[in-house]
Motif scaffolding. Structure first.
Motif, PDB file in Angstrom:
ATOM      1  N   UNK A  72       0.821  -1.210   0.000  1.00  0.00           N
ATOM      2  CA  UNK A  72       0.000   0.000   0.000  1.00  0.00           C
ATOM      3  C   UNK A  72       0.851   1.255   0.000  1.00  0.00           C
ATOM      4  N   UNK A  73       1.939   1.255   0.747  1.00  0.00           N
ATOM      5  CA  UNK A  73       2.776   2.450   0.855  1.00  0.00           C
ATOM      6  C   UNK A  73       3.452   2.809  -0.463  1.00  0.00           C
ATOM      7  N   UNK A  74       3.517   1.857  -1.389  1.00  0.00           N
ATOM      8  CA  UNK A  74       4.137   2.129  -2.685  1.00  0.00           C
ATOM      9  C   UNK A  74       3.114   2.586  -3.729  1.00  0.00           C
ATOM     10  N   UNK A  75       1.841   2.475  -3.416  1.00  0.00           N
ATOM     11  CA  UNK A  75       0.808   2.941  -4.337  1.00  0.00           C
ATOM     12  C   UNK A  75       0.801   4.460  -4.326  1.00  0.00           C
ATOM     13  N   UNK A  76       0.446   5.067  -5.439  1.00  0.00           N
ATOM     14  CA  UNK A  76       0.548   6.521  -5.566  1.00  0.00           C
ATOM     15  C   UNK A  76      -0.739   7.128  -6.108  1.00  0.00           C
ATOM     16  N   UNK A  77      -1.246   8.102  -5.382  1.00  0.00           N
ATOM     17  CA  UNK A  77      -2.358   8.933  -5.838  1.00  0.00           C
ATOM     18  C   UNK A  77      -1.772  10.222  -6.388  1.00  0.00           C
ATOM     19  N   UNK A  91     -10.657   9.120   0.546  1.00  0.00           N
ATOM     20  CA  UNK A  91     -11.281   7.904   0.020  1.00  0.00           C
ATOM     21  C   UNK A  91     -10.461   7.303  -1.121  1.00  0.00           C
ATOM     22  N   UNK A  92      -9.943   8.147  -1.995  1.00  0.00           N
ATOM     23  CA  UNK A  92      -9.099   7.638  -3.080  1.00  0.00           C
ATOM     24  C   UNK A  92      -7.846   6.974  -2.523  1.00  0.00           C
ATOM     25  N   UNK A  93      -7.203   7.627  -1.567  1.00  0.00           N
ATOM     26  CA  UNK A  93      -5.989   7.057  -0.965  1.00  0.00           C
ATOM     27  C   UNK A  93      -6.289   5.725  -0.290  1.00  0.00           C
ATOM     28  N   UNK A  94      -7.365   5.669   0.450  1.00  0.00           N
ATOM     29  CA  UNK A  94      -7.715   4.437   1.163  1.00  0.00           C
ATOM     30  C   UNK A  94      -8.077   3.322   0.177  1.00  0.00           C
ATOM     31  N   UNK A  95      -8.817   3.664  -0.854  1.00  0.00           N
ATOM     32  CA  UNK A  95      -9.186   2.658  -1.855  1.00  0.00           C
ATOM     33  C   UNK A  95      -7.975   2.084  -2.567  1.00  0.00           C
ATOM     34  N   UNK A  96      -7.009   2.955  -2.885  1.00  0.00           N
ATOM     35  CA  UNK A  96      -5.776   2.475  -3.508  1.00  0.00           C
ATOM     36  C   UNK A  96      -5.027   1.543  -2.560  1.00  0.00           C
ATOM     37  N   UNK A  97      -4.902   1.959  -1.304  1.00  0.00           N
ATOM     38  CA  UNK A  97      -4.142   1.169  -0.329  1.00  0.00           C
ATOM     39  C   UNK A  97      -4.790  -0.183  -0.062  1.00  0.00           C
ATOM     40  N   UNK A  98      -6.124  -0.222  -0.032  1.00  0.00           N
ATOM     41  CA  UNK A  98      -6.843  -1.464   0.260  1.00  0.00           C
ATOM     42  C   UNK A  98      -6.986  -2.357  -0.972  1.00  0.00           C
ATOM     43  N   UNK A  99      -6.595  -1.856  -2.119  1.00  0.00           N
ATOM     44  CA  UNK A  99      -6.728  -2.646  -3.336  1.00  0.00           C
ATOM     45  C   UNK A  99      -8.154  -2.722  -3.851  1.00  0.00           C
ATOM     46  N   UNK A 155      -3.960  10.471   5.847  1.00  0.00           N
ATOM     47  CA  UNK A 155      -4.452   9.099   6.016  1.00  0.00           C
ATOM     48  C   UNK A 155      -3.289   8.119   6.125  1.00  0.00           C
ATOM     49  N   UNK A 156      -2.137   8.478   5.546  1.00  0.00           N
ATOM     50  CA  UNK A 156      -0.966   7.610   5.583  1.00  0.00           C
ATOM     51  C   UNK A 156      -1.125   6.330   4.794  1.00  0.00           C
ATOM     52  N   UNK A 157      -2.122   6.283   3.948  1.00  0.00           N
ATOM     53  CA  UNK A 157      -2.445   5.047   3.238  1.00  0.00           C
ATOM     54  C   UNK A 157      -1.582   4.797   2.007  1.00  0.00           C
ATOM     55  N   UNK A 158      -1.160   5.861   1.342  1.00  0.00           N
ATOM     56  CA  UNK A 158      -0.344   5.697   0.132  1.00  0.00           C
ATOM     57  C   UNK A 158       0.438   6.979  -0.090  1.00  0.00           C
ATOM     58  N   UNK A 159       1.312   6.934  -1.058  1.00  0.00           N
ATOM     59  CA  UNK A 159       2.076   8.119  -1.437  1.00  0.00           C
ATOM     60  C   UNK A 159       1.142   9.050  -2.217  1.00  0.00           C
ATOM     61  N   UNK A 160       1.258  10.343  -1.975  1.00  0.00           N
ATOM     62  CA  UNK A 160       0.404  11.327  -2.634  1.00  0.00           C
ATOM     63  C   UNK A 160       1.282  12.381  -3.285  1.00  0.00           C
ATOM     64  N   UNK A 161       0.996  12.656  -4.536  1.00  0.00           N
ATOM     65  CA  UNK A 161       1.686  13.730  -5.253  1.00  0.00           C
ATOM     66  C   UNK A 161       0.644  14.714  -5.748  1.00  0.00           C
ATOM     67  N   UNK A 162       0.964  15.990  -5.675  1.00  0.00           N
ATOM     68  CA  UNK A 162       0.081  17.040  -6.177  1.00  0.00           C
ATOM     69  C   UNK A 162       0.872  17.870  -7.170  1.00  0.00           C
ATOM     70  N   UNK A 163       0.406  17.906  -8.408  1.00  0.00           N
ATOM     71  CA  UNK A 163       1.116  18.634  -9.465  1.00  0.00           C
ATOM     72  C   UNK A 163       0.165  19.556 -10.214  1.00  0.00           C
TER      73      UNK A 163
END
Length: 167
Positions: free
Chosen positions: A3-8, A157-165, A33-41
């Motif tokens: 999960x920590x390697x997934x990226x939003x 929600x997006x971060x959590x959904x990515x982390x949970x698969x 949320x600490x669920x995944x990596x997040x980038x804002x561009x």
């Protein structure tokens, strides 16, 4: 993939600050949320490689003259064919800051991401500022707390959904 390697990836553009405030609220909640990596561009800085490296997307934009703002459209013009067939099935959500309607920007983005075969995981959220005069349209936007909270919930929600698969 852990999960920590997934990226939003949150891709945004703003002219008067409203869309930027929504993107920042979503980004902060997703990061917290600490669920995944997040980038804002910002859209002009976003490249095809940034989209390819991300596992999911939040697009945040103003509606201008009934369609998505030019800088967002430019991003899709620059990256569309590079990514065709390469990001199929990835999740996305959309936040639009509009003076009165917002549906034109939603419709335009949905047509583009249909070609990429992205998967919408939340209904588009339109934040209406009710700016109707030239001065109000050009003025810096202050987004209501409930709209910032809704943007934050979308990011989380997006971060959590990515982390949970989930997607």
């Amino acid at each position: 993939m852990p999960a920590s390697e997934r990226c939003l990836l949150i891709v945004w553009w703003s002219v008067t600050g409203g869309s930027r405030a929504l993107a920042q609220a979503a980004c902060q909640a997703a990061q917290d949320s600490g669920e995944c990596r997040v980038r804002m561009l910002a859209a002009p800085r976003t490249q095809s490689s940034d989209l390819l490296e991300a596992d999911g997307y939040l697009f945040v934009m103003p509606e201008m003259l009934g369609s998505m703002a030019g800088q967002m459209k430019d991003l899709f013009d620059r990256s569309y064919y590079d990514l065709l067939g390469a990001i199929d099935g990835r999740p996305y959500a959309l936040l639009v800051c509009a003076g009165s309607d917002g549906t034109g920007a939603v419709r335009q983005l949905e047509r583009i991401v249909t070609g990429w075969r992205l998967r919408r995981v939340a209904d588009a959220r339109i934040v209406c500022t009710h700016a109707q005069t030239p001065d109000a349209i050009a003025a810096p936007k202050v987004i209501e707390p409930q709209d910032l909270q809704a943007a934050a919930e979308t990011g989380k929600a997006l971060a959590m959904g990515l982390a949970m698969g989930v997607w």
